[in-house]
Design an enzyme around this catalytic site. Structure first.
Site, PDB file in Angstrom:
ATOM      1  N   GLN A  31       0.649  -1.221  -0.266  1.00 51.40           N
ATOM      2  CA  GLN A  31       0.503  -0.256  -0.092  1.00 51.40           C
ATOM      3  C   GLN A  31       0.742   1.655   0.003  1.00 51.40           C
ATOM      4  O   GLN A  31       2.364   1.085  -0.277  1.00 51.40           O
ATOM      5  CB  GLN A  31      -1.096   0.144   0.786  1.00 51.40           C
ATOM      6  CG  GLN A  31      -0.259   0.051   2.821  1.00 51.40           C
ATOM      7  CD  GLN A  31      -0.874  -0.674   3.630  1.00 51.40           C
ATOM      8  OE1 GLN A  31      -2.588  -1.321   3.508  1.00 51.40           O
ATOM      9  NE2 GLN A  31      -0.398  -1.884   4.722  1.00 51.40           N
ATOM     10  N   ASP A 136       0.975 -12.155   6.910  1.00 49.56           N
ATOM     11  CA  ASP A 136      -0.811 -12.458   6.235  1.00 49.56           C
ATOM     12  C   ASP A 136      -1.185 -12.671   7.687  1.00 49.56           C
ATOM     13  O   ASP A 136      -0.970 -14.321   7.520  1.00 49.56           O
ATOM     14  CB  ASP A 136      -0.803 -13.522   5.093  1.00 49.56           C
ATOM     15  CG  ASP A 136      -2.491 -13.333   4.586  1.00 49.56           C
ATOM     16  OD1 ASP A 136      -3.524 -12.687   5.293  1.00 49.56           O
ATOM     17  OD2 ASP A 136      -2.468 -13.665   3.719  1.00 49.56           O
ATOM     18  N   GLY A 137      -2.038 -11.915   7.698  1.00 53.08           N
ATOM     19  CA  GLY A 137      -2.954 -13.048   9.371  1.00 53.08           C
ATOM     20  C   GLY A 137      -4.243 -13.688   8.621  1.00 53.08           C
ATOM     21  O   GLY A 137      -4.392 -14.963   9.975  1.00 53.08           O
ATOM     22  N   ASP A 154      -7.720  -5.514  13.444  1.00 49.64           N
ATOM     23  CA  ASP A 154      -7.256  -4.224  13.334  1.00 49.64           C
ATOM     24  C   ASP A 154      -7.149  -3.514  12.045  1.00 49.64           C
ATOM     25  O   ASP A 154      -5.772  -3.561  11.723  1.00 49.64           O
ATOM     26  CB  ASP A 154      -5.754  -4.196  14.477  1.00 49.64           C
ATOM     27  CG  ASP A 154      -6.492  -2.726  14.863  1.00 49.64           C
ATOM     28  OD1 ASP A 154      -7.120  -1.472  14.142  1.00 49.64           O
ATOM     29  OD2 ASP A 154      -5.503  -2.050  15.402  1.00 49.64           O
ATOM     30  N   SER A 155      -7.966  -3.943  11.459  1.00 49.58           N
ATOM     31  CA  SER A 155      -7.644  -4.234  10.071  1.00 49.58           C
ATOM     32  C   SER A 155      -8.333  -2.977   9.482  1.00 49.58           C
ATOM     33  O   SER A 155      -8.357  -1.810   9.841  1.00 49.58           O
ATOM     34  CB  SER A 155      -8.648  -4.776   8.975  1.00 49.58           C
ATOM     35  OG  SER A 155     -10.180  -4.252   9.029  1.00 49.58           O
ATOM     36  N   THR A 156      -7.631  -2.400   8.532  1.00 55.94           N
ATOM     37  CA  THR A 156      -8.406  -1.407   7.069  1.00 55.94           C
ATOM     38  C   THR A 156      -9.627  -1.464   7.059  1.00 55.94           C
ATOM     39  O   THR A 156     -10.148  -2.791   7.075  1.00 55.94           O
ATOM     40  CB  THR A 156      -6.973  -0.803   6.339  1.00 55.94           C
ATOM     41  OG1 THR A 156      -7.092  -2.663   5.416  1.00 55.94           O
ATOM     42  CG2 THR A 156      -5.695  -0.606   6.580  1.00 55.94           C
ATOM     43  N   PRO A 161      -5.720  -5.023   0.597  1.00 62.75           N
ATOM     44  CA  PRO A 161      -4.774  -5.810   1.234  1.00 62.75           C
ATOM     45  C   PRO A 161      -5.820  -6.470   2.298  1.00 62.75           C
ATOM     46  O   PRO A 161      -6.271  -7.524   2.925  1.00 62.75           O
ATOM     47  CB  PRO A 161      -3.736  -5.707   1.637  1.00 62.75           C
ATOM     48  CG  PRO A 161      -3.772  -3.780   1.322  1.00 62.75           C
ATOM     49  CD  PRO A 161      -4.788  -3.119   0.731  1.00 62.75           C
TER      50      PRO A 161
HETATM   51  N1  AG3 Z   1      -7.731   0.760  11.518  1.00 64.10           N
HETATM   52  C1  AG3 Z   1      -9.014   1.337  11.387  1.00 64.10           C
HETATM   53  C2  AG3 Z   1      -9.194   2.472  10.131  1.00 64.10           C
HETATM   54  C3  AG3 Z   1     -10.388   2.653   9.307  1.00 64.10           C
HETATM   55  C4  AG3 Z   1     -10.471   3.585   9.088  1.00 64.10           C
HETATM   56  N2  AG3 Z   1     -11.206   4.269   7.868  1.00 64.10           N
HETATM   57  C5  AG3 Z   1     -11.430   5.625   7.399  1.00 64.10           C
HETATM   58  N3  AG3 Z   1     -10.770   6.296   7.686  1.00 64.10           N
HETATM   59  N4  AG3 Z   1     -11.774   5.820   5.820  1.00 64.10           N
HETATM   60  C6  AG3 Z   1      -6.940   1.723  12.925  1.00 64.10           C
HETATM   61  C7  AG3 Z   1      -5.933   1.481  12.211  1.00 64.10           C
HETATM   62  C8  AG3 Z   1      -4.948   1.922  13.750  1.00 64.10           C
HETATM   63  N5  AG3 Z   1      -4.462   0.897  14.679  1.00 64.10           N
END
Ligand code: AG3
Length: 275
Positions: A31, A136-137, A154-156, A161
């Site tokens: 990314q 990879d989790g 704790d994902s995006t 990904p």
């Molecule tokens: N993970 C979730 C972030 C999601 C944010 N989404 C957005 N801004 N559209 C955060 C990781 C921090 N440990």
């Protein structure tokens, strides 16, 4: 020259932050990663143009994704964090007397950026109970049976990904990797912009786990600010836990009272997860 960073919060909404400084940008294997110094929210970590955290409000998300499942469990010894390479969730998990806290993030560059730019989050990695793996989790979790007491995803966002982290196969593998009283939690986006995703994840989790609970927290730098988390539990009903009077360490958002309150859902969110 004025410097601004904008996140497309939906197709029709941009949230813009005035930037003092661009501290870092790089293209990792997975990314685009950027660290900005913003005027209003302090340092900000951005992945693929999506805000992951800012120094001013990271405590809300990290406290809530960690303490709600850990206190629901009651006495967790082994905790796994999938994603979360910045270390914020790990820092909160380690406030509990856990024996092992493992973090598996696919992108080592996120961990490196945390070391270089977010020392307040990175402290966690120095704890002897913490073990960090860059892989990879999804593949990692398949190798465990009946091992972790709590697993935190704790994902995006569910694009790029992280897509596989919102699928039912993955939740099944998580179920198997958990001990008999195990609890799992995932961040599930905003009810204003991701209604479909919340519904899908909630239904998927409730097909696999005996108990499912959705809770909310307010994170001003995430789209819609009102954020959701879905928890799956094998034995403990998250709505009927005995919480301690005090949590026993310092927090800024979480408290046992907030814990009870965050499970109370406004009617429009109840409607989203109604069968
Ligand atoms: N993970 C979730 C972030 C999601 C944010 N989404 C957005 N801004 N559209 C955060 C990781 C921090 N440990």
């Amino acid at each position: 020259m004025e410097l601004w960073f904008s996140e497309m919060q939906s197709e029709n909404i941009k949230m813009s932050y005035r930037i003092k400084n661009v501290l870092h940008t790089e293209k990792t294997k997975f990314q685009n990663l950027a660290v900005y110094e913003t005027e209003e929210f302090g340092r900000m970590l951005v992945l693929d143009d999506v805000v992951q955290l800012t120094m001013k409000d990271e405590f809300v998300y990290h406290e809530m994704i960690a303490h709600v499942p850990l206190f629901t469990h009651g006495n967790p010894e082994r905790v796994l964090i999938i994603g979360g390479g910045d270390g914020g969730t790990l820092r909160e998990v380690l406030k509990h007397p856990v024996k092992e806290a493992h973090l598996v993030d696919i992108d080592e560059k996120v961990i490196e950026a945390s070391k270089n730019f977010f020392p307040e989050l990175n402290v966690a990695f120095k704890d002897p109970r913490a073990k960090v793996l860059c892989e990879d989790g999804i593949a990692y979790v398949k190798r465990f049976k009946n091992y972790y007491d709590v697993i935190i995803v704790d994902s995006t966002d569910p694009v790029g990904p992280a897509v596989g982290l919102f699928r039912s196969d993955f939740y099944r593998d998580i179920f198997n990797a958990l001990t008999e009283k195990g609890i799992f939690v995932a961040q599930t986006e905003s009810p204003f912009f991701y209604e479909g995703l919340i519904k899908e994840v909630y239904n998927c989790v409730s097909e696999i786990f005996p108990y499912t609970a959705l809770y909310t927290a307010v994170v001003p730098t995430y789209p819609g600010a009102l954020w959701t988390f879905v928890m799956g539990s094998k034995q403990v009903d998250p709505h009927k836990v005995d919480l301690p009077q005090e949590c026993g360490f310092k927090t800024k958002y979480y408290s046992p009272k907030v814990h009870r309150a965050c499970l109370q859902l406004p009617p429009f969110i109840k409607e989203i997860i109604k069968k």
